[in-house]
Scaffold this motif. Structure first.
Motif, PDB file in Angstrom:
ATOM      1  N   VAL A   1       8.017  -6.600  -5.370  1.00  0.00           N
ATOM      2  CA  VAL A   1       7.086  -7.401  -4.570  1.00  0.00           C
ATOM      3  C   VAL A   1       6.399  -8.447  -5.442  1.00  0.00           C
ATOM      4  O   VAL A   1       6.255  -9.605  -5.052  1.00  0.00           O
ATOM      5  CB  VAL A   1       6.040  -6.502  -3.866  1.00  0.00           C
ATOM      6  CG1 VAL A   1       4.839  -7.302  -3.387  1.00  0.00           C
ATOM      7  CG2 VAL A   1       6.659  -5.758  -2.709  1.00  0.00           C
ATOM      8  N   HIS A   2       5.966  -8.035  -6.631  1.00  0.00           N
ATOM      9  CA  HIS A   2       5.177  -8.934  -7.481  1.00  0.00           C
ATOM     10  C   HIS A   2       6.014  -9.899  -8.313  1.00  0.00           C
ATOM     11  O   HIS A   2       5.525 -10.984  -8.651  1.00  0.00           O
ATOM     12  CB  HIS A   2       4.263  -8.123  -8.407  1.00  0.00           C
ATOM     13  CG  HIS A   2       3.113  -7.507  -7.676  1.00  0.00           C
ATOM     14  ND1 HIS A   2       2.026  -8.229  -7.235  1.00  0.00           N
ATOM     15  CD2 HIS A   2       2.885  -6.230  -7.281  1.00  0.00           C
ATOM     16  CE1 HIS A   2       1.186  -7.440  -6.611  1.00  0.00           C
ATOM     17  NE2 HIS A   2       1.683  -6.210  -6.623  1.00  0.00           N
ATOM     18  N   TYR A   3       7.240  -9.543  -8.665  1.00  0.00           N
ATOM     19  CA  TYR A   3       7.987 -10.366  -9.614  1.00  0.00           C
ATOM     20  C   TYR A   3       9.268 -10.978  -9.056  1.00  0.00           C
ATOM     21  O   TYR A   3      10.050 -11.542  -9.805  1.00  0.00           O
ATOM     22  CB  TYR A   3       8.315  -9.554 -10.871  1.00  0.00           C
ATOM     23  CG  TYR A   3       7.063  -9.144 -11.608  1.00  0.00           C
ATOM     24  CD1 TYR A   3       6.269 -10.094 -12.251  1.00  0.00           C
ATOM     25  CD2 TYR A   3       6.661  -7.822 -11.626  1.00  0.00           C
ATOM     26  CE1 TYR A   3       5.119  -9.724 -12.898  1.00  0.00           C
ATOM     27  CE2 TYR A   3       5.502  -7.438 -12.276  1.00  0.00           C
ATOM     28  CZ  TYR A   3       4.730  -8.398 -12.916  1.00  0.00           C
ATOM     29  OH  TYR A   3       3.581  -8.041 -13.551  1.00  0.00           O
ATOM     30  N   THR A   4       9.476 -10.862  -7.757  1.00  0.00           N
ATOM     31  CA  THR A   4      10.619 -11.534  -7.145  1.00  0.00           C
ATOM     32  C   THR A   4      10.160 -12.270  -5.895  1.00  0.00           C
ATOM     33  O   THR A   4       9.082 -12.011  -5.377  1.00  0.00           O
ATOM     34  CB  THR A   4      11.746 -10.540  -6.744  1.00  0.00           C
ATOM     35  OG1 THR A   4      11.272  -9.699  -5.706  1.00  0.00           O
ATOM     36  CG2 THR A   4      12.225  -9.725  -7.923  1.00  0.00           C
TER      37      THR A   4
ATOM     38  N   ALA B   1       0.842  -1.208   0.000  1.00  0.00           N
ATOM     39  CA  ALA B   1       0.000   0.000   0.000  1.00  0.00           C
ATOM     40  C   ALA B   1       0.874   1.254   0.000  1.00  0.00           C
ATOM     41  O   ALA B   1       0.552   2.247  -0.671  1.00  0.00           O
ATOM     42  CB  ALA B   1      -0.928  -0.003   1.212  1.00  0.00           C
ATOM     43  N   ILE B   2       1.981   1.214   0.713  1.00  0.00           N
ATOM     44  CA  ILE B   2       2.921   2.352   0.708  1.00  0.00           C
ATOM     45  C   ILE B   2       3.515   2.526  -0.683  1.00  0.00           C
ATOM     46  O   ILE B   2       3.605   3.647  -1.192  1.00  0.00           O
ATOM     47  CB  ILE B   2       4.017   2.143   1.771  1.00  0.00           C
ATOM     48  CG1 ILE B   2       3.415   2.227   3.176  1.00  0.00           C
ATOM     49  CG2 ILE B   2       5.133   3.177   1.606  1.00  0.00           C
ATOM     50  CD1 ILE B   2       4.367   1.852   4.284  1.00  0.00           C
TER      51      ILE B   2
ATOM     52  N   PHE C   1       3.775   5.577  -5.721  1.00  0.00           N
ATOM     53  CA  PHE C   1       3.752   5.512  -7.172  1.00  0.00           C
ATOM     54  C   PHE C   1       2.602   6.348  -7.749  1.00  0.00           C
ATOM     55  O   PHE C   1       2.802   7.179  -8.638  1.00  0.00           O
ATOM     56  CB  PHE C   1       3.644   4.052  -7.635  1.00  0.00           C
ATOM     57  CG  PHE C   1       3.638   3.908  -9.125  1.00  0.00           C
ATOM     58  CD1 PHE C   1       4.776   4.174  -9.873  1.00  0.00           C
ATOM     59  CD2 PHE C   1       2.489   3.511  -9.791  1.00  0.00           C
ATOM     60  CE1 PHE C   1       4.767   4.046 -11.245  1.00  0.00           C
ATOM     61  CE2 PHE C   1       2.475   3.374 -11.161  1.00  0.00           C
ATOM     62  CZ  PHE C   1       3.612   3.649 -11.894  1.00  0.00           C
ATOM     63  N   VAL C   2       1.401   6.140  -7.248  1.00  0.00           N
ATOM     64  CA  VAL C   2       0.232   6.869  -7.762  1.00  0.00           C
ATOM     65  C   VAL C   2       0.327   8.355  -7.411  1.00  0.00           C
ATOM     66  O   VAL C   2       0.039   9.216  -8.246  1.00  0.00           O
ATOM     67  CB  VAL C   2      -1.082   6.242  -7.225  1.00  0.00           C
ATOM     68  CG1 VAL C   2      -2.282   7.098  -7.562  1.00  0.00           C
ATOM     69  CG2 VAL C   2      -1.262   4.846  -7.795  1.00  0.00           C
TER      70      VAL C   2
ATOM     71  N   ALA D   1       9.775   6.523  -8.252  1.00  0.00           N
ATOM     72  CA  ALA D   1      10.647   5.380  -8.561  1.00  0.00           C
ATOM     73  C   ALA D   1      10.661   4.388  -7.401  1.00  0.00           C
ATOM     74  O   ALA D   1      10.664   3.164  -7.619  1.00  0.00           O
ATOM     75  CB  ALA D   1      12.061   5.861  -8.856  1.00  0.00           C
ATOM     76  N   PHE D   2      10.660   4.898  -6.172  1.00  0.00           N
ATOM     77  CA  PHE D   2      10.589   4.034  -4.987  1.00  0.00           C
ATOM     78  C   PHE D   2       9.327   3.181  -5.038  1.00  0.00           C
ATOM     79  O   PHE D   2       9.365   1.955  -4.875  1.00  0.00           O
ATOM     80  CB  PHE D   2      10.620   4.895  -3.717  1.00  0.00           C
ATOM     81  CG  PHE D   2      10.197   4.180  -2.468  1.00  0.00           C
ATOM     82  CD1 PHE D   2      11.045   3.283  -1.834  1.00  0.00           C
ATOM     83  CD2 PHE D   2       8.949   4.419  -1.908  1.00  0.00           C
ATOM     84  CE1 PHE D   2      10.655   2.628  -0.682  1.00  0.00           C
ATOM     85  CE2 PHE D   2       8.548   3.772  -0.752  1.00  0.00           C
ATOM     86  CZ  PHE D   2       9.405   2.876  -0.138  1.00  0.00           C
ATOM     87  N   GLY D   3       8.187   3.830  -5.283  1.00  0.00           N
ATOM     88  CA  GLY D   3       6.919   3.095  -5.325  1.00  0.00           C
ATOM     89  C   GLY D   3       6.849   2.105  -6.471  1.00  0.00           C
ATOM     90  O   GLY D   3       6.460   0.943  -6.290  1.00  0.00           O
ATOM     91  N   GLY D   4       7.249   2.545  -7.660  1.00  0.00           N
ATOM     92  CA  GLY D   4       7.186   1.664  -8.830  1.00  0.00           C
ATOM     93  C   GLY D   4       8.125   0.478  -8.724  1.00  0.00           C
ATOM     94  O   GLY D   4       7.748  -0.664  -9.011  1.00  0.00           O
ATOM     95  N   SER D   5       9.356   0.724  -8.288  1.00  0.00           N
ATOM     96  CA  SER D   5      10.306  -0.393  -8.166  1.00  0.00           C
ATOM     97  C   SER D   5       9.883  -1.332  -7.040  1.00  0.00           C
ATOM     98  O   SER D   5      10.035  -2.555  -7.153  1.00  0.00           O
ATOM     99  CB  SER D   5      11.725   0.119  -7.949  1.00  0.00           C
ATOM    100  OG  SER D   5      11.815   0.863  -6.746  1.00  0.00           O
TER     101      SER D   5
END
Length: 178
Positions: free
Chosen positions: A67-70, A5-6, A11-12, A58-62
């Motif tokens: 979280v989703h792909y590793t 959520a953070i 990101f948004v 960048a913090f939010g997007g990365s």
């Protein structure tokens, strides 16, 4: 997940800030008329909104991608996301903000800078009086009050060199043609 959520919020929020400031930034700035100027961070150029929001986005997007792909732990994901945010924010500062702040042009000049410049007499300069010269400064020209340095009359249209600047007057000498 609370950490996700953070990441989403950063990101948004960063993306919305970028879109709103790009589309409505000047309109909002004029409408508020400087009400929020106390929030200015003029003393710390690295705290520029461009770098801060870019780093947060960048913090939010990365973080979301990690979280989703590793399969990394949340602590490692958080540290890597912070590193990405710092790299993107720092890159934005060093590659965009700092060069742009150092590239500002000014049309201001000091009268002392006119010494040694070539000028053209636009109003004849009497032997004991004042006339006017046109001096090229940067990309433009400036008209200045001038007097004869040698005490001789200088007709209009003559090319002169600025010998001295004193009391807001350019003291000029006729330039000898070669």
């Amino acid at each position: 997940m609370e950490l996700e959520a953070i990441f989403w919020g950063c990101f948004v929020g960063g993306a919305l800030y970028a879109i709103i400031s790009a589309l409505l930034g000047d309109l909002i700035g004029h409408a508020l008329g400087g009400i929020l100027d106390f929030l200015s961070l003029d003393g710390h150029p690295w705290l520029n909104p461009t770098t801060l929001v870019g780093g947060l986005t960048a913090f939010g997007g990365s973080g979301l991608l990690l979280v989703h792909y590793t399969a990394l732990s949340l602590a490692i994901v958080f540290l890597l996301a912070v590193c990405c945010g710092v790299v993107v924010g720092g890159g934005g500062y060093f590659l965009y903000v700092k060069p742009m702040s150092e590239s500002e042009n000014s049309v201001a000049f000091s009268e002392k800078d006119l010494s040694g410049r070539i000028a053209e007499v636009i109003t004849a300069i009497p032997s004991a009086g004042y006339g006017e010269v046109l001096v090229k400064v940067g990309a433009g020209h400036t008209n200045q009050i001038a007097a004869s340095f040698d005490g001789e009359e200088i007709p209009g249209g003559s090319r002169v060199v600025v010998v001295e600047v004193k009391d807001k007057t350019l003291y000029v000498s006729k330039l000898d043609p070669y």
